[in-house]
Write an enzyme that holds these catalytic residues in place. Sequence first.
Site, PDB file in Angstrom:
ATOM      1  N   ASP A  38       0.827  -1.229   0.000  1.00 17.61           N
ATOM      2  CA  ASP A  38       0.000   0.000   0.000  1.00 17.61           C
ATOM      3  C   ASP A  38       0.850   1.263   0.000  1.00 17.61           C
ATOM      4  O   ASP A  38       0.608   2.189  -0.772  1.00 17.61           O
ATOM      5  CB  ASP A  38      -1.060  -0.001   1.115  1.00 17.61           C
ATOM      6  CG  ASP A  38      -0.538  -0.107   2.536  1.00 17.61           C
ATOM      7  OD1 ASP A  38       0.680  -0.362   2.740  1.00 17.61           O
ATOM      8  OD2 ASP A  38      -1.358   0.074   3.472  1.00 17.61           O
ATOM      9  N   SER A  69     -13.622   3.337  26.714  1.00 19.66           N
ATOM     10  CA  SER A  69     -13.567   2.050  26.022  1.00 19.66           C
ATOM     11  C   SER A  69     -13.764   0.936  27.036  1.00 19.66           C
ATOM     12  O   SER A  69     -13.254   1.019  28.162  1.00 19.66           O
ATOM     13  CB  SER A  69     -12.198   1.911  25.344  1.00 19.66           C
ATOM     14  OG  SER A  69     -11.942   0.559  25.059  1.00 19.66           O
ATOM     15  N   GLY A 132      -4.326  -5.867  18.539  1.00 17.23           N
ATOM     16  CA  GLY A 132      -2.893  -6.133  18.336  1.00 17.23           C
ATOM     17  C   GLY A 132      -2.630  -7.420  17.590  1.00 17.23           C
ATOM     18  O   GLY A 132      -1.539  -7.971  17.659  1.00 17.23           O
ATOM     19  N   GLY A 134      -3.167  -7.917  14.165  1.00 17.23           N
ATOM     20  CA  GLY A 134      -2.995  -7.812  12.717  1.00 17.23           C
ATOM     21  C   GLY A 134      -4.312  -7.854  11.966  1.00 17.23           C
ATOM     22  O   GLY A 134      -4.331  -8.000  10.754  1.00 17.23           O
ATOM     23  N   LEU A 135      -5.439  -7.736  12.675  1.00 20.06           N
ATOM     24  CA  LEU A 135      -6.739  -7.673  11.987  1.00 20.06           C
ATOM     25  C   LEU A 135      -7.284  -6.248  12.022  1.00 20.06           C
ATOM     26  O   LEU A 135      -8.477  -6.017  11.869  1.00 20.06           O
ATOM     27  CB  LEU A 135      -7.734  -8.655  12.622  1.00 20.06           C
ATOM     28  CG  LEU A 135      -7.357 -10.133  12.500  1.00 20.06           C
ATOM     29  CD1 LEU A 135      -8.370 -11.016  13.229  1.00 20.06           C
ATOM     30  CD2 LEU A 135      -7.258 -10.578  11.037  1.00 20.06           C
ATOM     31  N   SER A 137      -7.559  -3.807  14.409  1.00 24.53           N
ATOM     32  CA  SER A 137      -8.442  -3.278  15.456  1.00 24.53           C
ATOM     33  C   SER A 137      -8.338  -1.754  15.485  1.00 24.53           C
ATOM     34  O   SER A 137      -9.316  -1.068  15.795  1.00 24.53           O
ATOM     35  CB  SER A 137      -8.064  -3.871  16.814  1.00 24.53           C
ATOM     36  OG  SER A 137      -6.694  -3.655  17.076  1.00 24.53           O
ATOM     37  N   SER A 138      -7.179  -1.216  15.132  1.00 23.65           N
ATOM     38  CA  SER A 138      -7.036   0.247  15.169  1.00 23.65           C
ATOM     39  C   SER A 138      -7.856   0.912  14.069  1.00 23.65           C
ATOM     40  O   SER A 138      -8.537   1.912  14.311  1.00 23.65           O
ATOM     41  CB  SER A 138      -5.566   0.657  15.098  1.00 23.65           C
ATOM     42  OG  SER A 138      -4.949   0.076  13.990  1.00 23.65           O
ATOM     43  N   ASP A 182      -5.611  -0.593   5.521  1.00 26.39           N
ATOM     44  CA  ASP A 182      -6.510  -1.022   6.602  1.00 26.39           C
ATOM     45  C   ASP A 182      -7.763  -0.160   6.632  1.00 26.39           C
ATOM     46  O   ASP A 182      -8.883  -0.656   6.766  1.00 26.39           O
ATOM     47  CB  ASP A 182      -5.812  -0.909   7.963  1.00 26.39           C
ATOM     48  CG  ASP A 182      -4.520  -1.712   8.017  1.00 26.39           C
ATOM     49  OD1 ASP A 182      -4.341  -2.614   7.190  1.00 26.39           O
ATOM     50  OD2 ASP A 182      -3.695  -1.422   8.909  1.00 26.39           O
TER      51      ASP A 182
HETATM   52  C1  GLA Z   1      -0.217  -2.785   8.365  1.00 24.61           C
HETATM   53  C2  GLA Z   1      -0.413  -1.353   7.879  1.00 24.61           C
HETATM   54  C3  GLA Z   1      -0.940  -1.326   6.441  1.00 24.61           C
HETATM   55  C4  GLA Z   1      -0.127  -2.213   5.525  1.00 24.61           C
HETATM   56  C5  GLA Z   1       0.107  -3.582   6.155  1.00 24.61           C
HETATM   57  C6  GLA Z   1       1.032  -4.424   5.350  1.00 24.61           C
HETATM   58  O1  GLA Z   1      -1.454  -3.422   8.484  1.00 24.61           O
HETATM   59  O2  GLA Z   1      -1.313  -0.670   8.728  1.00 24.61           O
HETATM   60  O3  GLA Z   1      -0.977   0.008   5.980  1.00 24.61           O
HETATM   61  O4  GLA Z   1       1.085  -1.596   5.190  1.00 24.61           O
HETATM   62  O5  GLA Z   1       0.609  -3.486   7.473  1.00 24.61           O
HETATM   63  O6  GLA Z   1       0.454  -4.772   4.141  1.00 24.61           O
END
Ligand code: GLA
Length: 401
Positions: A38, A69, A132, A134-135, A137-138, A182
């Site tokens: 990205d 929260s 935290g 990698g899905l 959440s932020s 994301d």
């Molecule tokens: C994180 C970042 C994204 C992207 C991915 C890797 O999720 O927030 O912008 O760079 O890593 O693809």
Amino acid sequence: MTASTDARALLAELTGDAACTGTWSAPGRANLIGEHTDYNDGFALPFAIDRRTVAAVRVRDDARIRVASTAAPAPVEVAIDDLDGLFALPPAERGLPEWAGYPLGVAWALRRTAATARIGVEIALASDVPVGSGLSSSAAIEGAVAFALNDVWRADLTPVQLARVGRLAENEAVGAPTGIMDQMASFCGQQDAAILLDCRTLDVRPIDLGFAAAGLEVLVIDTRVEHSHADGGYADRRAACERGAATLGVPALRDLTSDDLPRAAELLDETTFRRVRHVVTENQRVLDTVARLAADGARAIGDLLTASHASLRDDFEVSCPELDTAVDAALAAGALGARMTGGGFGGCAIALVDADRASQVADAAVQAFAASGFAPPRVFTVHPSAGARSDRSPAIDSVEA
Ligand code: GLA
């Protein structure tokens, strides 16, 4: 209890009664393929998942924002007029708990981006997106808050403009130098589809996945190894990509194809070359995945997913032993393809599996983790779902600016 019920209950606890102006929600995301592309203006194919963050909001009659929260002990309150001054300070001097940087950062970024009404709000957040992992959440927090404030403050931005607001918050307010994948996945996701994202133009094309029709499920294997993109690894990869593009004389790595790789090998040091090769080949894998889905269907994409993982592990070096174990175990147990998803250094792997083998693959992952002495992973299925949305009450239209 659902996240929506939890958010409303927290709002009631915060304000002392049940009045609620409305609720807004945004999902986490899984990236099917297209990792670390990205911020190189490239392609990605993420989908929004059926786990969401909900913001229950109530307007207040002063110009202050209070955020709370269910995942944090104490609410945080700030005057809208103080947001600029607050985020001008270095993070350590803001006196904010880390989580509050996301919702307040979005409020700050929205006001920097658009003309907004100055209306005080109470915002109560609840989520069933694992934090935290990698899905994203932020991005889910950013989306719920951005869509809420966009309506309450009458900023009138589109989902793509709000995705830019989310990225601005994450880059400047939280200090994580991430791209926009994301936020685009969470804010623009579509039911039962992935989105083909062109990160240069921010064009979005829904891509029918047809997993259910093909008897397939996406299994998430959450390694529970926590990562943070505000740490050095992510920024370091991004810098290597920018260095590679500059040396090769292109605006971004998106502008290279595999035909450019021999020249890249001559001009770049060995590590930078491998970073560049990952991005160039990954962009092509995204386009190949879209083509194969259309021509041959979902069962034909497994090897592209697995090749993406190998490239992230060997060339981009953002995997970790737990992610590799998850991928290897899933493949050995019959997954069609598997890969880490998200930024890496921990978080989740996804595996494309026959629905009737899903529990076997899940068991295999759990056993492989035990055999390696890792803490047990969390394993669950995700389904491509709708992006951020408002579930606003009519009361909002009568709020005075
Ligand atoms: C994180 C970042 C994204 C992207 C991915 C890797 O999720 O927030 O912008 O760079 O890593 O693809």
